[in-house]
Enzyme design. Structure first.
Site, PDB file in Angstrom:
ATOM      1  N   HIS A  53     -43.097  45.430  98.094  1.00 51.10           N
ATOM      2  CA  HIS A  53     -42.986  43.975  98.262  1.00 51.10           C
ATOM      3  C   HIS A  53     -41.522  43.564  98.323  1.00 51.10           C
ATOM      4  O   HIS A  53     -41.136  42.734  99.169  1.00 51.10           O
ATOM      5  CB  HIS A  53     -43.691  43.268  97.102  1.00 51.10           C
ATOM      6  CG  HIS A  53     -43.348  41.807  96.966  1.00 51.10           C
ATOM      7  ND1 HIS A  53     -43.712  40.862  97.896  1.00 51.10           N
ATOM      8  CD2 HIS A  53     -42.646  41.143  95.994  1.00 51.10           C
ATOM      9  CE1 HIS A  53     -43.268  39.673  97.516  1.00 51.10           C
ATOM     10  NE2 HIS A  53     -42.613  39.812  96.375  1.00 51.10           N
ATOM     11  N   HIS A 101     -35.320  40.679  93.606  1.00 53.10           N
ATOM     12  CA  HIS A 101     -35.867  39.412  93.117  1.00 53.10           C
ATOM     13  C   HIS A 101     -37.068  39.593  92.194  1.00 53.10           C
ATOM     14  O   HIS A 101     -37.415  38.666  91.452  1.00 53.10           O
ATOM     15  CB  HIS A 101     -36.246  38.507  94.289  1.00 53.10           C
ATOM     16  CG  HIS A 101     -37.570  38.823  94.909  1.00 53.10           C
ATOM     17  ND1 HIS A 101     -37.757  39.895  95.758  1.00 53.10           N
ATOM     18  CD2 HIS A 101     -38.788  38.226  94.780  1.00 53.10           C
ATOM     19  CE1 HIS A 101     -39.020  39.934  96.146  1.00 53.10           C
ATOM     20  NE2 HIS A 101     -39.677  38.942  95.568  1.00 53.10           N
ATOM     21  N   HIS A 133     -46.469  43.297  93.030  1.00 50.87           N
ATOM     22  CA  HIS A 133     -45.045  43.118  92.703  1.00 50.87           C
ATOM     23  C   HIS A 133     -44.403  44.481  92.460  1.00 50.87           C
ATOM     24  O   HIS A 133     -44.171  44.890  91.323  1.00 50.87           O
ATOM     25  CB  HIS A 133     -44.883  42.194  91.492  1.00 50.87           C
ATOM     26  CG  HIS A 133     -45.208  40.770  91.793  1.00 50.87           C
ATOM     27  ND1 HIS A 133     -46.407  40.190  91.447  1.00 50.87           N
ATOM     28  CD2 HIS A 133     -44.495  39.798  92.433  1.00 50.87           C
ATOM     29  CE1 HIS A 133     -46.424  38.924  91.841  1.00 50.87           C
ATOM     30  NE2 HIS A 133     -45.272  38.657  92.445  1.00 50.87           N
TER      31      HIS A 133
END
Length: 860
Positions: free
Chosen positions: A598, A634, A594
């Site tokens: 990514h 996100h 993460h």
């Protein structure tokens, strides 16, 4: 914990609510009596709006909001209440204030409990005594071995955090908790355990905790600190629940409960408080009506939670079902608060709802009747089927309903509308914002990451890297600007010639150089070769990251904004764009999976889904911009430890977000904190307010949708739109499709070409096992697939494809058939794992050995 539980330093003087309110009303009546008599003399010729306007023409007192200081309870009163609850009547002729308060509790089981009298006798602080009485009534001190002195201190702090709002104050909270008690006495107890009763009391006393007297719509429109923190989702309700559990932790209220009971209590309380948000009213009511129509016995936990959510909503509406005296007084207070919100909205040039505008009240009676028809009556009609003893309340509603079927003149006199005080609520909002800002920063608390280690892993760009970034931006700009001309290109010069192209922004303010000046010509060509595949499913972010290092996201975002013509469409200043994305890049932590790489990958794949699915034919440029931004941010500031770990470790993020989509809410809030902290980062600055609200709503929906806990809910919603025949052209339908698109992009690894898929698999397994180690070390349950000693990689991957990937991608392809080609990749990857299951143990050997070596996987 910050100083959230304490009033601001400059507001420590105690405030006598009753005297302050009476003073306001007395001064207001000096003005209003003359106006009211004028209204009477003119008869029906003077409308409600005109009467209010005439009153407003005369100077009205402006009373600033004041936060209450820590209130001190009276032990003698508590002792007398205890005697009264035990049916030892204090005296038939009470003389002291304490005796008068205690005697009131002889009517504790009555629907028409004299809550206003209790408020008056306690100088506006009725909540402690009411709650104390109920804890005694249900013998909860004894049953749960609660420390009585500690609980009273806890209740005192709760009481003191209710402000001097006209309506959302401790009197309303006391009314709510008493009404809940009445419901329990009238049959609700058949569904409840003692733990449920305790949870109901706590939820009721905190229903409007730290409420600023200004509703959720105001918070969103003014872009308050709470709006940013809670992403416009149940703003006030979330903050009330958060504050309650901060106090529960401070006073260790759950100390005597088992580890199994504590999370159940927490979950029930949070669910009840969040359900009180009126925006979600119909959702909860429909669920309740479905159960009632199906003759549900309310025997399982989910059903019981639903009835308790509905009960708290009933208690919140209780004044509509009270006798005329209580109904009129609570209505006047509610109108006072709404009108004062409307006054502040006008002052700040915010949208003003008609029911908040004291100068547009000719439809006030219509609004009040619609409110009862829409919210209160349907709720009670379903509720009485569960508790038949409450049927009498329908008569009370009908009686109160009739008050609004009269002339304007009668309304003026019955509700004394002209006398409603005008209160400046801006200090209230400022205090509320300050309370939010005073909360500790989650990263500095316990997001369970080591900031020093993160900084060690973060690469420092060389001068050559900086120059390459600048020149790549320039070349990408040229590559994708063939069809999308800049704003300046479309403007005519006075002499009839074209305006000069604005200079390409240099991130580091270096003088622009042609890309060809780089000595590493192969590297330059490789970068451009990657971007030539920006629309493709096999876009290789690994190669891009090797070429550009930590600059991959910014340059990729630049390319996508060019592809979608967003710079020209929204006149986005390139310096603002670059400032924003540089903050986002640096906001990602150096996790194995993460991380910014990514995020860059998800951003490109979301774009590829939009392009290959031909979604641009149905969506706007604003939707495209929201989609690119959402996918880029996100996982912003992801700690590399998932929601389950945050909840099990009781991290501060779980307190803030009440265990709901914890990290997703945090990613979203971090994004808008960047946007709102300074104009130089505000990528929305050139948009209209309407466009900004639209983009924010889309972004929040997309980011929150990436929480896999709610995966089934989102896929079910998308499928329901398909079944209803939606063509996905309407705004709401497009938002649902974009939520599925970002979910697909976020978990797209098993649908990618195998050489990309396996690289991502290595990274996510590395991060999973690292979390599993921490869970084991801390005695937490080890999450699925995260135990490096027992995980079976092939089985986990096959199951994930079978139950998550295939159903979602198949559904999406039925509406956007351009995405059908992806199913072939999924089939191939599934076949790979099926054929490699025998060597699964060997594949995992490097990861199992990593536990002892403590090596850190590089993102480059």
């Amino acid at each position: 914990m910050g100083n959230i539980c304490h009033p601001p330093a400059n507001q420590q003087e105690p405030v006598n609510n009753k005297r302050g309110r009476d003073s306001v009303q007395r001064k207001a009546s000096i003005v209003s009596k003359k106006t009211l008599s004028t209204a009477g003399s003119k008869g029906a010729s003077l409308s409600l709006t005109e009467a209010i306007a005439e009153s407003a023409a005369t100077e009205q007192p402006q009373v600033p909001y004041e936060k209450k200081a820590l209130w001190t309870y009276d032990q003698e009163t508590l002792d007398l209440i205890k005697q009264q609850i035990k049916k030892k009547i204090v005296t038939e002729d009470p003389q002291t204030n304490s005796e008068k308060i205690a005697v009131l509790f002889d009517r504790l089981d009555k629907w028409e409990f004299p809550i206003m009298e209790l408020e008056q006798l306690t100088d506006g602080n009725p909540l402690v005594y009411m709650t104390y009485a109920l804890l005694l009534q249900y013998d909860l001190f004894k049953k749960f071995k609660l420390d009585e002195a500690n609980m009273v201190q806890f209740l005192t702090r709760i009481q003191s955090l209710y402000g001097n709002n006209p309506y959302h104050n401790s009197c309303h909270a006391a009314q709510t908790v008493h009404t809940f008690h009445y419901m329990i006495r009238r049959g609700l107890n058949q569904y409840l355990s003692d733990e449920d009763t305790f949870a109901c009391i706590l939820a009721a006393i905190a229903i409007d905790l730290v409420h600023p007297g200004l509703d959720n719509d105001f918070q969103a429109n003014v872009e308050s600190s709470a709006s940013t923190l809670y992403n416009d989702l149940n703003i006030l309700e979330n903050n009330s629940a958060t504050t309650l559990f901060e106090l529960i932790r401070e006073f260790n209220v759950f100390e005597s409960f088992t580890k199994e009971q504590q999370p159940e209590l927490r979950e029930l309380i949070i669910e009840m408080i969040l359900a009180s948000d009126l925006h979600d009213h119909q959702l909860y009511l429909d669920g309740f009506k479905t159960r009632v129509d199906a003759a549900c016995e309310f025997s399982n936990r989910e059903d019981i939670r639903n009835i308790l959510q509905i009960t708290l909503k009933m208690c919140d509406f209780a004044h509509y079902m009270k006798g005329s005296k209580l109904y009129k007084e609570f209505t006047r207070r509610h109108l006072t608060e709404r009108f004062n919100q409307g006054d502040l909205e006008k002052k700040l040039n915010l949208p003003v709802k008609e029911e908040n505008d004291r100068e547009k009240l000719d439809n006030l009676n219509t609004y009040q009747m619609q409110y009862m028809d829409t919210y209160v009556k349907p709720l009670l009609k379903s509720y009485k089927d569960i508790l038949p003893k409450l049927k009498f309340l329908l008569t009370a509603i009908r009686k109160n309903y009739k008050y609004w079927t009269v002339s304007d003149e009668e309304l003026l006199q019955q509700f004394k509308l002209i006398e409603l005080p005008r209160i400046d609520m801006q200090p209230s909002q400022e205090a509320y914002d300050q309370m939010i800002r005073d909360r500790p920063v989650p990263k500095d608390q316990d997001m369970n990451v080591d900031p020093e280690e993160q900084e060690k892993e973060r690469p420092v760009p060389s001068e050559k890297d900086k120059e390459l970034e600048k020149q790549c931006i320039e070349k990408v700009h040229e590559r994708f600007d063939v069809e999308n001309k800049s704003v300046a290109d479309s403007e005519e010069k006075p002499n009839g010639g074209k305006a000069d192209r604005p200079p390409v922004y240099s991130v580091y303010d270096l003088k622009a150089h042609p890309l060809d000046s780089l000595a590493d010509d192969d590297r330059r060509k490789s970068v451009l070769a990657v971007f030539d595949r920006i629309d493709d499913w096999n876009f290789d972010v690994f190669v891009l990251s090797q070429l550009l290092g930590n600059h991959a996201m910014l340059i990729s975002a630049w390319a996508l904004f060019q592809k979608h013509d967003l710079f020209r469409e929204f006149k986005i200043p390139t310096d603002v764009f670059t400032n924003f994305f540089r903050e986002v890049q640096e906001g990602y932590q150096m996790n194995p999976y993460h991380n910014a790489m990514h995020a860059c990958d998800v951003m490109q794949i979301t774009h590829a889904i939009i392009i290959n699915g031909h979604m641009t034919e149905k969506m706007s440029k604003l939707d495209a911009m929201a989609a690119v931004l959402s996918s880029a941010v996100h996982d912003l500031d992801h700690p590399g430890l998932n929601n389950a770990y945050q909840v099990n470790s009781h991290s501060y993020l779980t307190t803030i977000y009440n265990d709901r989509s914890v990290l997703e809410n945090h990613h979203c809030a971090q994004t808008f904190q960047i946007i709102r902290k300074d104009e130089k980062y505000n990528i929305f600055k050139t948009m209209s307010k309407g466009q900004q609200r639209d983009a924010r709503l889309t972004m929040v929906g997309m980011i929150i949708a990436t929480d896999m806990t709610n995966h089934g809910k989102y896929v079910k919603l998308f499928n329901s739109r398909i079944e209803s025949g939606s063509e996905f052209k309407e705004k709401d339908d497009i938002r649902v499709a974009l939520q599925i698109a970002i979910k697909m992009a976020d978990v797209s690894n098993p649908s990618r070409p195998l050489y990309l898929y396996l690289q991502w698999t290595d990274k996510i397994i590395f991060e999973f096992f690292r979390q599993g180690d921490k869970e084991k070390d801390n005695g937490f349950p080890i999450s699925p697939l995260m135990d490096r000693n027992t995980a079976v990689l092939s089985k986990g991957q096959i199951a994930f494809m079978q139950y998550v990937i295939v159903p979602m991608f198949n559904s999406f392809a039925t509406v956007f058939p351009g995405m059908k080609f992806v199913m072939k990749h999924i089939e191939n990857n599934k076949a790979y794992w099926e054929s490699h299951s025998a060597i699964d143990e060997q594949d995992l050997d490097p990861f199992r050995k990593e536990r002892s070596s403590n090596t850190v996987m590089n993102d480059e």
